[in-house]
Design an enzyme around this catalytic site. Sequence first.
Site, PDB file in Angstrom:
ATOM      1  N   SER A  11      -6.599 -48.325  21.517  1.00  0.00           N
ATOM      2  CA  SER A  11      -8.047 -48.095  21.576  1.00  0.00           C
ATOM      3  C   SER A  11      -8.579 -47.748  20.192  1.00  0.00           C
ATOM      4  CB  SER A  11      -8.368 -46.956  22.544  1.00  0.00           C
ATOM      5  OG  SER A  11      -9.730 -46.615  22.400  1.00  0.00           O
ATOM      6  N   HIS A  35      -8.516 -52.631  22.409  1.00  0.00           N
ATOM      7  CA  HIS A  35      -9.447 -52.051  23.376  1.00  0.00           C
ATOM      8  C   HIS A  35     -10.620 -51.401  22.632  1.00  0.00           C
ATOM      9  CE1 HIS A  35     -10.338 -50.307  27.363  1.00  0.00           C
ATOM     10  NE2 HIS A  35     -10.698 -49.215  26.714  1.00  0.00           N
ATOM     11  N   ASP A  37     -14.096 -49.235  23.033  1.00  0.00           N
ATOM     12  CA  ASP A  37     -14.818 -48.346  23.943  1.00  0.00           C
ATOM     13  C   ASP A  37     -16.276 -48.202  23.532  1.00  0.00           C
ATOM     14  OD1 ASP A  37     -12.871 -47.389  25.874  1.00  0.00           O
ATOM     15  OD2 ASP A  37     -11.824 -46.547  24.142  1.00  0.00           O
ATOM     16  N   MET A  39     -19.841 -46.706  24.264  1.00  0.00           N
ATOM     17  CA  MET A  39     -20.445 -45.580  24.994  1.00  0.00           C
ATOM     18  C   MET A  39     -21.902 -45.404  24.572  1.00  0.00           C
ATOM     19  SD  MET A  39     -17.382 -42.797  24.873  1.00  0.00           S
ATOM     20  CE  MET A  39     -15.652 -43.273  24.992  1.00  0.00           C
ATOM     21  N   HIS A  68     -14.641 -52.418  26.772  1.00  0.00           N
ATOM     22  CA  HIS A  68     -14.861 -51.515  27.908  1.00  0.00           C
ATOM     23  C   HIS A  68     -16.255 -50.906  27.768  1.00  0.00           C
ATOM     24  CE1 HIS A  68     -13.387 -47.489  29.927  1.00  0.00           C
ATOM     25  NE2 HIS A  68     -14.316 -48.108  30.638  1.00  0.00           N
ATOM     26  N   MET A  70     -18.909 -48.541  28.717  1.00  0.00           N
ATOM     27  CA  MET A  70     -19.276 -47.305  29.417  1.00  0.00           C
ATOM     28  C   MET A  70     -20.750 -47.079  29.143  1.00  0.00           C
ATOM     29  SD  MET A  70     -15.835 -45.207  28.492  1.00  0.00           S
ATOM     30  CE  MET A  70     -15.449 -46.372  27.207  1.00  0.00           C
ATOM     31  N   MET A 139      -9.538 -45.688  35.486  1.00  0.00           N
ATOM     32  CA  MET A 139      -9.644 -44.600  34.503  1.00  0.00           C
ATOM     33  C   MET A 139      -8.712 -43.461  34.910  1.00  0.00           C
ATOM     34  SD  MET A 139     -11.653 -45.586  32.118  1.00  0.00           S
ATOM     35  CE  MET A 139     -11.467 -44.033  31.205  1.00  0.00           C
ATOM     36  N   GLY A 144     -15.358 -40.948  28.350  1.00  0.00           N
ATOM     37  CA  GLY A 144     -16.237 -40.298  27.381  1.00  0.00           C
ATOM     38  C   GLY A 144     -15.542 -39.923  26.088  1.00  0.00           C
ATOM     39  N   ASP A 177      -6.294 -46.313  31.561  1.00  0.00           N
ATOM     40  CA  ASP A 177      -6.982 -45.903  30.335  1.00  0.00           C
ATOM     41  C   ASP A 177      -7.228 -44.403  30.377  1.00  0.00           C
ATOM     42  OD1 ASP A 177      -8.625 -45.624  28.142  1.00  0.00           O
ATOM     43  OD2 ASP A 177     -10.208 -46.948  28.867  1.00  0.00           O
TER      44      ASP A 177
HETATM   45  C1  DX5 Z   1     -12.035 -42.777  27.264  1.00  0.00           C
HETATM   46  C2  DX5 Z   1     -11.816 -44.166  26.733  1.00  0.00           C
HETATM   47  C3  DX5 Z   1     -10.420 -44.435  26.332  1.00  0.00           C
HETATM   48  C4  DX5 Z   1      -9.906 -43.589  25.190  1.00  0.00           C
HETATM   49  C5  DX5 Z   1      -8.454 -43.341  25.451  1.00  0.00           C
HETATM   50  O1  DX5 Z   1     -13.307 -42.682  27.774  1.00  0.00           O
HETATM   51  O2  DX5 Z   1     -12.179 -45.162  27.698  1.00  0.00           O
HETATM   52  O3  DX5 Z   1     -10.181 -45.814  26.052  1.00  0.00           O
HETATM   53  O4  DX5 Z   1     -10.070 -44.176  23.936  1.00  0.00           O
HETATM   54  O5  DX5 Z   1      -7.992 -42.454  24.505  1.00  0.00           O
HETATM   55  P1  DX5 Z   1      -6.642 -41.639  24.691  1.00  0.00           P
HETATM   56  O6  DX5 Z   1      -5.538 -42.664  24.786  1.00  0.00           O
HETATM   57  O7  DX5 Z   1      -6.572 -40.796  23.488  1.00  0.00           O
HETATM   58  O8  DX5 Z   1      -6.765 -40.881  25.996  1.00  0.00           O
HETATM   59 ZN    ZN Z   2     -11.552 -47.408  27.420  1.00  0.00          ZN
END
Ligand code: DX5
Ligand code: ZN
Length: 221
Positions: A11, A35, A37, A39, A68, A70, A139, A144, A177
């Site tokens: 990620s 990946h 993220d 947000m 992904h 969010m 998840m 977040g 994830d």
């Molecule tokens: C959390 C994200 C994850 C995050 C995972 O909301 O969707 O993808 O980056 O990070 P780690 O592996 O550190 O939990």
């Molecule tokens: Zn993610």
Amino acid sequence: MSARPPIVAPSILSADFSRLAQELAILDPARDWLHCDVMDNHFVPNLTFGPIVVAAARKLTTALMDVHLMMERPWAMIDEFRRSGADLITVHIEASPQTREVLRQIRGTGAKAGLSIKPGTPYAAVAPYLPDLDLLLVMTVEPGFGGQAFMPDMLDKVLAAAAERARRKLEFVIEVDGGINADTARLARAAGADVFVAGNAIFRAAQPAQALASLRAAIAG
Ligand code: DX5
Ligand code: ZN
């Protein structure tokens, strides 16, 4: 255990963005995914990046770009993320009331379609959509932030999805994830997961390339 080959998806959220090219150089595009993220500070209480950063990452690796979302109203941005280089776009069921339409929209762009489920949402909410999915994202933390602890109870959703996939002879892959490290990845692999997102366990390790290799080895069995 799934018969599909396991995939690690580092990620980008935990990477050092000031040296992104070096950070992403550890990926092996033949077997890893990247990946991303996204947000929006509405769907989740954090704000990260949008299509511009996805497009920049696209130039730095040929690995499959796993985006992904969010965010609220993800449908308004799907075309833009596809144009930025997303190969797979995942929306949250909690933010996509017209779920089937949104999944169709994603596939209409030529991308693969993923659906994600937060810890508080029951597995039954996604079950009707499994035939329309390329990927189900379970998840294993509250979305977040990176660096949170893995929630083992979420493995029940992985087990249920894997059982239903086998029973109905479906093809989607199951991604986990949040809080993934060598130990939790092994548990998720045993429950039926195929794709393992890992942020802190890779990019905050002293030797990220080694951490990625250890994770690959842990899920290989
Ligand atoms: C959390 C994200 C994850 C995050 C995972 O909301 O969707 O993808 O980056 O990070 P780690 O592996 O550190 O939990
Ligand atoms: Zn993610």
